[in-house]
Write a protein that holds these residues in place. Structure first.
Motif, PDB file in Angstrom:
ATOM      1  N   SER A  28     -11.538  -1.610  -2.543  1.00 34.44           N
ATOM      2  CA  SER A  28     -11.720  -3.030  -2.271  1.00 34.44           C
ATOM      3  C   SER A  28     -10.375  -3.714  -2.053  1.00 34.44           C
ATOM      4  O   SER A  28      -9.329  -3.184  -2.420  1.00 34.44           O
ATOM      5  CB  SER A  28     -12.467  -3.703  -3.419  1.00 34.44           C
ATOM      6  N   ILE A  29     -10.442  -4.888  -1.455  1.00 32.33           N
ATOM      7  CA  ILE A  29      -9.260  -5.718  -1.191  1.00 32.33           C
ATOM      8  C   ILE A  29      -9.615  -7.138  -1.617  1.00 32.33           C
ATOM      9  O   ILE A  29     -10.707  -7.631  -1.318  1.00 32.33           O
ATOM     10  CB  ILE A  29      -8.884  -5.691   0.302  1.00 32.33           C
TER      11      ILE A  29
ATOM     12  N   ASP B 261      -4.335  -8.546  -2.180  1.00 30.13           N
ATOM     13  CA  ASP B 261      -4.232  -7.608  -3.289  1.00 30.13           C
ATOM     14  C   ASP B 261      -5.045  -6.368  -2.933  1.00 30.13           C
ATOM     15  O   ASP B 261      -6.258  -6.447  -2.755  1.00 30.13           O
ATOM     16  CB  ASP B 261      -4.770  -8.260  -4.559  1.00 30.13           C
ATOM     17  N   HIS B 262      -4.379  -5.221  -2.828  1.00 28.37           N
ATOM     18  CA  HIS B 262      -5.055  -3.981  -2.439  1.00 28.37           C
ATOM     19  C   HIS B 262      -5.676  -3.242  -3.629  1.00 28.37           C
ATOM     20  O   HIS B 262      -6.110  -2.104  -3.479  1.00 28.37           O
ATOM     21  CB  HIS B 262      -4.089  -3.060  -1.697  1.00 28.37           C
ATOM     22  N   MET B 263      -5.722  -3.891  -4.778  1.00 25.78           N
ATOM     23  CA  MET B 263      -6.409  -3.366  -5.965  1.00 25.78           C
ATOM     24  C   MET B 263      -5.960  -1.942  -6.298  1.00 25.78           C
ATOM     25  O   MET B 263      -6.746  -0.998  -6.306  1.00 25.78           O
ATOM     26  CB  MET B 263      -7.926  -3.423  -5.779  1.00 25.78           C
ATOM     27  N   ASN B 264      -4.680  -1.767  -6.552  1.00 25.29           N
ATOM     28  CA  ASN B 264      -4.052  -0.494  -6.949  1.00 25.29           C
ATOM     29  C   ASN B 264      -4.150   0.590  -5.878  1.00 25.29           C
ATOM     30  O   ASN B 264      -4.044   1.770  -6.183  1.00 25.29           O
ATOM     31  CB  ASN B 264      -4.636   0.022  -8.264  1.00 25.29           C
ATOM     32  N   PHE B 265      -4.360   0.208  -4.638  1.00 23.89           N
ATOM     33  CA  PHE B 265      -4.414   1.133  -3.507  1.00 23.89           C
ATOM     34  C   PHE B 265      -5.396   2.281  -3.724  1.00 23.89           C
ATOM     35  O   PHE B 265      -5.152   3.419  -3.340  1.00 23.89           O
ATOM     36  CB  PHE B 265      -3.018   1.676  -3.175  1.00 23.89           C
TER      37      PHE B 265
ATOM     38  N   ILE C  73     -13.460  -7.992  -0.651  1.00 25.73           N
ATOM     39  CA  ILE C  73     -14.164  -7.295   0.423  1.00 25.73           C
ATOM     40  C   ILE C  73     -13.983  -5.791   0.256  1.00 25.73           C
ATOM     41  O   ILE C  73     -13.082  -5.346  -0.454  1.00 25.73           O
ATOM     42  CB  ILE C  73     -13.667  -7.749   1.819  1.00 25.73           C
ATOM     43  N   ARG C  74     -14.834  -5.037   0.908  1.00 28.20           N
ATOM     44  CA  ARG C  74     -14.713  -3.580   0.852  1.00 28.20           C
ATOM     45  C   ARG C  74     -13.552  -3.111   1.714  1.00 28.20           C
ATOM     46  O   ARG C  74     -13.244  -3.687   2.755  1.00 28.20           O
ATOM     47  CB  ARG C  74     -16.003  -2.914   1.341  1.00 28.20           C
ATOM     48  N   TRP C  75     -12.922  -2.026   1.292  1.00 23.29           N
ATOM     49  CA  TRP C  75     -11.817  -1.458   2.046  1.00 23.29           C
ATOM     50  C   TRP C  75     -12.354  -0.711   3.265  1.00 23.29           C
ATOM     51  O   TRP C  75     -13.356   0.009   3.195  1.00 23.29           O
ATOM     52  CB  TRP C  75     -11.029  -0.478   1.177  1.00 23.29           C
ATOM     53  N   CYS C  76     -11.711  -0.903   4.395  1.00 25.17           N
ATOM     54  CA  CYS C  76     -11.942  -0.109   5.597  1.00 25.17           C
ATOM     55  C   CYS C  76     -10.657  -0.180   6.413  1.00 25.17           C
ATOM     56  O   CYS C  76      -9.719  -0.891   6.058  1.00 25.17           O
ATOM     57  CB  CYS C  76     -13.160  -0.594   6.384  1.00 25.17           C
TER      58      CYS C  76
END
Length: 110
Positions: A100-101, A92-96, A63-66
């Motif tokens: 995306s998450i 998984d925060h995908m390398n911050f 999903i998209r980060w928000c």
């Protein structure tokens, strides 16, 4: 991130404690967030447990980060996708990078 790949709608629920009129505490799932996601890494597995066949399917949602999705944890939230419920195993925060998450999920046993 390719937005056109986010083609399925998911609903994320939050586990909250509610108190009824006489003071009893109950754990309930309340709607928290609805968004579009990319489905990947679908894996099906069936096991036999105490004479019953148990579906142990896993699936990943990206999903998209928000701000609302950034607070999702594996202990207090779950995902509903196509009338099926999925427990979140890990986030998984995908390398911050704040883009995306990825939610690693397993189908809820009922």
């Amino acid at each position: 991130m390719k937005i056109e790949l986010m083609n399925v709608r998911i609903h994320i629920s939050k586990n909250t404690v509610t108190v009824d009129a006489i003071g009893n505490h109950r754990s309930e799932w309340q709607p928290y967030y609805t968004c579009y996601a990319t489905v990947s890494a679908e894996g099906g597995k069936e096991m036999t447990d105490a004479g019953m066949v148990v579906d142990d399917s896993t699936i990943d949602f990206t999903i998209r980060w928000c701000r609302q999705s950034a607070v999702i944890t594996s202990t207090g939230y779950r995902v509903q996708f196509q009338d099926e419920l999925y427990d979140i195993l890990s986030v998984d925060h995908m390398n911050f990078k704040r883009k995306s998450i990825k939610l690693h999920c397993r189908k809820v046993r009922r």
